[in-house]
Write an enzyme that holds these catalytic residues in place. Structure first.
Site, PDB file in Angstrom:
ATOM      1  N   SER A   8       1.149  -1.313   0.128  1.00  0.00           N
ATOM      2  CA  SER A   8      -0.185   0.766   0.186  1.00  0.00           C
ATOM      3  C   SER A   8       1.379   1.119  -0.258  1.00  0.00           C
ATOM      4  O   SER A   8       1.884   1.394   0.898  1.00  0.00           O
ATOM      5  CB  SER A   8      -0.865  -0.102   1.409  1.00  0.00           C
ATOM      6  OG  SER A   8      -1.606   1.228   1.323  1.00  0.00           O
ATOM      7  N   THR A  17       0.814   3.554   1.806  1.00  0.00           N
ATOM      8  CA  THR A  17       0.086   3.953   3.621  1.00  0.00           C
ATOM      9  C   THR A  17       1.717   3.512   3.346  1.00  0.00           C
ATOM     10  O   THR A  17       2.374   3.764   4.739  1.00  0.00           O
ATOM     11  CB  THR A  17      -0.558   3.521   4.172  1.00  0.00           C
ATOM     12  OG1 THR A  17      -0.593   2.211   4.080  1.00  0.00           O
ATOM     13  CG2 THR A  17      -2.019   3.933   3.676  1.00  0.00           C
ATOM     14  N   TYR A  69      -3.070  -0.625  10.212  1.00  0.00           N
ATOM     15  CA  TYR A  69      -3.006  -1.179   8.477  1.00  0.00           C
ATOM     16  C   TYR A  69      -1.834  -0.791   7.626  1.00  0.00           C
ATOM     17  O   TYR A  69      -1.163  -1.027   7.321  1.00  0.00           O
ATOM     18  CB  TYR A  69      -4.239  -0.209   7.385  1.00  0.00           C
ATOM     19  CG  TYR A  69      -4.379  -0.638   6.308  1.00  0.00           C
ATOM     20  CD1 TYR A  69      -4.409  -2.133   5.839  1.00  0.00           C
ATOM     21  CD2 TYR A  69      -3.696   0.323   5.439  1.00  0.00           C
ATOM     22  CE1 TYR A  69      -4.176  -2.417   4.582  1.00  0.00           C
ATOM     23  CE2 TYR A  69      -3.306   0.239   4.199  1.00  0.00           C
ATOM     24  CZ  TYR A  69      -3.573  -0.996   3.525  1.00  0.00           C
ATOM     25  OH  TYR A  69      -3.579  -1.576   2.726  1.00  0.00           O
ATOM     26  N   LYS A  87       1.682  -3.181   6.664  1.00  0.00           N
ATOM     27  CA  LYS A  87       2.083  -3.200   5.600  1.00  0.00           C
ATOM     28  C   LYS A  87       3.740  -2.783   5.664  1.00  0.00           C
ATOM     29  O   LYS A  87       4.682  -3.257   5.173  1.00  0.00           O
ATOM     30  CB  LYS A  87       1.543  -2.332   3.882  1.00  0.00           C
ATOM     31  CG  LYS A  87       0.538  -2.674   3.766  1.00  0.00           C
ATOM     32  CD  LYS A  87      -0.308  -4.469   3.629  1.00  0.00           C
ATOM     33  CE  LYS A  87      -1.349  -4.137   3.329  1.00  0.00           C
ATOM     34  NZ  LYS A  87      -1.706  -5.806   2.667  1.00  0.00           N
ATOM     35  N   TYR A 144       0.086   0.226  -3.756  1.00  0.00           N
ATOM     36  CA  TYR A 144      -1.298   0.714  -5.205  1.00  0.00           C
ATOM     37  C   TYR A 144      -1.404   1.791  -3.803  1.00  0.00           C
ATOM     38  O   TYR A 144      -2.102   1.369  -2.799  1.00  0.00           O
ATOM     39  CB  TYR A 144      -1.629  -0.343  -5.727  1.00  0.00           C
ATOM     40  CG  TYR A 144      -2.275  -1.177  -4.787  1.00  0.00           C
ATOM     41  CD1 TYR A 144      -1.833  -2.714  -5.185  1.00  0.00           C
ATOM     42  CD2 TYR A 144      -3.217  -1.459  -4.469  1.00  0.00           C
ATOM     43  CE1 TYR A 144      -2.410  -3.855  -4.416  1.00  0.00           C
ATOM     44  CE2 TYR A 144      -3.948  -2.926  -3.848  1.00  0.00           C
ATOM     45  CZ  TYR A 144      -3.409  -4.461  -4.011  1.00  0.00           C
ATOM     46  OH  TYR A 144      -3.666  -4.874  -3.137  1.00  0.00           O
ATOM     47  N   PHE A 145      -2.722   2.322  -4.862  1.00  0.00           N
ATOM     48  CA  PHE A 145      -3.295   3.661  -4.472  1.00  0.00           C
ATOM     49  C   PHE A 145      -4.706   3.400  -4.075  1.00  0.00           C
ATOM     50  O   PHE A 145      -5.180   2.659  -2.750  1.00  0.00           O
ATOM     51  CB  PHE A 145      -3.192   4.595  -4.863  1.00  0.00           C
ATOM     52  CG  PHE A 145      -1.106   5.090  -4.713  1.00  0.00           C
ATOM     53  CD1 PHE A 145      -0.604   6.188  -4.026  1.00  0.00           C
ATOM     54  CD2 PHE A 145      -0.415   4.187  -5.173  1.00  0.00           C
ATOM     55  CE1 PHE A 145       0.608   6.793  -4.131  1.00  0.00           C
ATOM     56  CE2 PHE A 145       1.336   4.283  -4.811  1.00  0.00           C
ATOM     57  CZ  PHE A 145       1.337   5.163  -4.643  1.00  0.00           C
ATOM     58  N   ASN A 146      -5.492   3.870  -4.378  1.00  0.00           N
ATOM     59  CA  ASN A 146      -7.013   3.326  -4.242  1.00  0.00           C
ATOM     60  C   ASN A 146      -7.653   3.182  -5.289  1.00  0.00           C
ATOM     61  O   ASN A 146      -7.979   3.926  -6.402  1.00  0.00           O
ATOM     62  CB  ASN A 146      -7.482   4.872  -3.795  1.00  0.00           C
ATOM     63  CG  ASN A 146      -6.712   5.728  -2.641  1.00  0.00           C
ATOM     64  OD1 ASN A 146      -5.464   6.044  -3.036  1.00  0.00           O
ATOM     65  ND2 ASN A 146      -7.798   5.821  -1.518  1.00  0.00           N
ATOM     66  N   ASN A 162     -14.784   2.855   2.081  1.00  0.00           N
ATOM     67  CA  ASN A 162     -14.198   3.474   1.693  1.00  0.00           C
ATOM     68  C   ASN A 162     -15.299   4.457   0.408  1.00  0.00           C
ATOM     69  O   ASN A 162     -16.513   3.685   0.440  1.00  0.00           O
ATOM     70  CB  ASN A 162     -13.482   2.361   0.078  1.00  0.00           C
ATOM     71  CG  ASN A 162     -12.192   1.720   1.166  1.00  0.00           C
ATOM     72  OD1 ASN A 162     -11.393   1.481   1.729  1.00  0.00           O
ATOM     73  ND2 ASN A 162     -12.231   0.766   0.489  1.00  0.00           N
ATOM     74  N   LEU A 163     -14.311   5.091  -0.307  1.00  0.00           N
ATOM     75  CA  LEU A 163     -14.935   6.626  -0.552  1.00  0.00           C
ATOM     76  C   LEU A 163     -16.506   6.353  -1.523  1.00  0.00           C
ATOM     77  O   LEU A 163     -17.269   5.715  -1.593  1.00  0.00           O
ATOM     78  CB  LEU A 163     -13.968   7.241  -1.716  1.00  0.00           C
ATOM     79  CG  LEU A 163     -14.841   8.213  -2.257  1.00  0.00           C
ATOM     80  CD1 LEU A 163     -15.848   9.121  -1.067  1.00  0.00           C
ATOM     81  CD2 LEU A 163     -13.875   9.802  -2.050  1.00  0.00           C
ATOM     82  N   ARG A 168      -6.043  11.636  -3.211  1.00  0.00           N
ATOM     83  CA  ARG A 168      -5.264  10.469  -3.714  1.00  0.00           C
ATOM     84  C   ARG A 168      -5.205   9.716  -4.587  1.00  0.00           C
ATOM     85  O   ARG A 168      -5.831  10.669  -5.564  1.00  0.00           O
ATOM     86  CB  ARG A 168      -6.438   9.036  -2.786  1.00  0.00           C
ATOM     87  CG  ARG A 168      -6.670   9.818  -1.355  1.00  0.00           C
ATOM     88  CD  ARG A 168      -5.542   8.923  -0.258  1.00  0.00           C
ATOM     89  NE  ARG A 168      -6.139   9.216   0.861  1.00  0.00           N
ATOM     90  CZ  ARG A 168      -4.947  10.604   1.948  1.00  0.00           C
ATOM     91  NH1 ARG A 168      -5.263  11.805   1.408  1.00  0.00           N
ATOM     92  NH2 ARG A 168      -5.416  10.814   2.902  1.00  0.00           N
ATOM     93  N   ASP A 196      -5.240   9.562   8.293  1.00  0.00           N
ATOM     94  CA  ASP A 196      -5.736  10.040   7.539  1.00  0.00           C
ATOM     95  C   ASP A 196      -4.230  10.486   6.237  1.00  0.00           C
ATOM     96  O   ASP A 196      -4.071  11.669   7.699  1.00  0.00           O
ATOM     97  CB  ASP A 196      -6.655  10.874   6.457  1.00  0.00           C
ATOM     98  CG  ASP A 196      -7.688   9.493   7.008  1.00  0.00           C
ATOM     99  OD1 ASP A 196      -7.636   8.886   6.335  1.00  0.00           O
ATOM    100  OD2 ASP A 196      -8.905   9.764   6.756  1.00  0.00           O
TER     101      ASP A 196
END
Length: 337
Positions: free
Chosen positions: A125, A127, A150, A154, A178-180, A200-201, A232, A296
């Site tokens: 991720s 993150t 989380y 990773k 990877y991202f979103n 998630n959004l 993002r 975030d």
């Protein structure tokens, strides 16, 4: 090559399974249905014409995993069986550390016991970059202390894989940051439909668009970004799935350990996503501003030139495509209920 996909009925896993099958791989799925549904197996078969062997097991269960490896003898693993919600992990750190570490350890022990399995693709991720010093982010940028449990799982697992690769020269390991991921399969048969309220959004927006939820919660409008909301790198799940297949093909060349960012290389804010969704669907999306969410960061997007140069990875779809595909999937899901 026969490939074990853990979490293969989940959002990213199911799309990747389809890409693998369509690329000629023999796929085995392990999934305990914690955040997925069994009917996804039927949908995979409908899309590809192939029904992968499926094992309803918890990947933490070494005994069950051992039986799977003894019977199937996979040569590669793509590991998606992790808890993945940043915000939730802040409030459930023990669950996240236990699941995300134990599933990975169990798979690595199986690789030691079954030497035919030498290829491992790890779902990492963005993150791991923590609070970025700059964007876009490159693979050479340092890992930092993560902003959530989380993310910390990773970071630690990446280090473990690097240590293991140093002493197991026969292993080929791809770390994919990877991202979103957003969007859905073009057929409308696969998409992100999590159990309970989405974390998630885009699936949350989908629920608002189809009248299941009243409004979208936008967490923070005071970030140092153009419109104050978090930025993002939103990548279509079909592009991301294809990236996993390209990474697996790379492992077949025996490269050892490799690390790649998978994203679009472009940042999009929460409010921009909502506006794109409205343009794609013609539906007004109500939203309310909420306080910032723990864990975030303000901005996070990728430099993906390494994946482009070494894997031939480029994105075919944009945010508009992902919004339209995500809505079509959710609309079909609601009609089937």
């Amino acid at each position: 090559m026969k490939v074990l996909v853990t979490g293969g009925l989940g959002f990213i896993g199911s799309h990747t399974v389809c890409e693998l099958i369509e690329s000629g791989y023999d796929v085995v799925i392990a999934d305990n249905l914690y955040n997925s549904k069994i009917d996804v197996l039927d949908r995979i078969e409908k899309i590809t014409g192939v029904r992968p062997h499926f094992y309803n097991i918890n990947v933490q269960d070494k005994e069950a995993l051992d039986k799977l490896f003894a019977k199937e003898e996979p040569e590669g693993i793509i590991h998606f069986a992790a808890y993945k919600a940043v915000g939730e992990s802040v409030y459930k750190p023990l669950e996240y550390y236990e699941n995300n570490f134990d599933t990975t350890f169990a798979l690595l022990w199986m690789m030691r016991k079954y030497p035919k399995c030498k290829n491992f693709v790890f779902s990492s991720s963005a993150t791991i970059y923590g609070v970025p010093d700059h964007v876009p982010l490159k693979e050479t940028d340092p890992r930092k202390d993560a902003t959530s449990p989380y993310g910390e799982t990773k970071v630690v697992i990446e280090r473990i894989l690097e240590d293991i690769a140093k002493v197991n020269k026969e292993y080929n390991i791809a770390i994919l940051r990877y991202f979103n991921p957003i969007g859905a399969h073009k057929s409308g048969l696969l998409g992100e439909d999590p159990n309970g309220i989405p974390n998630n959004l885009l699936p949350y927006i989908n629920k608002v668009a189809t009248g299941v939820l009243p409004c979208v919660n936008v967490f923070g409008d005071d970030y140092p970004t153009p419109d104050g909301t978090g930025v993002r790198d939103y990548i279509h799940v079909l592009d991301l799935a294809r990236g996993h297949v390209l990474a697996l093909k790379k492992l077949e060349t025996n490269p050892g350990l490799v690390t790649y960012n998978l994203g679009t290389g472009k940042g999009t804010s929460v409010l921009e996503i909502i506006k794109d969704y409205e343009k794609a669907t013609g539906i007004k999306i109500n939203y309310v501003i909420k306080p910032r969410r723990a864990g975030d960061v303000a901005e996070n997007y990728a430099d993906c030139s390494k994946a482009k140069n070494e894997l031939g990875f480029t994105c075919k779809y944009n945010v508009f495509d992902a919004c339209l595909d995500g809505y079509n999937f959710q609309k079909k899901e609601n009609q089937n209920k």
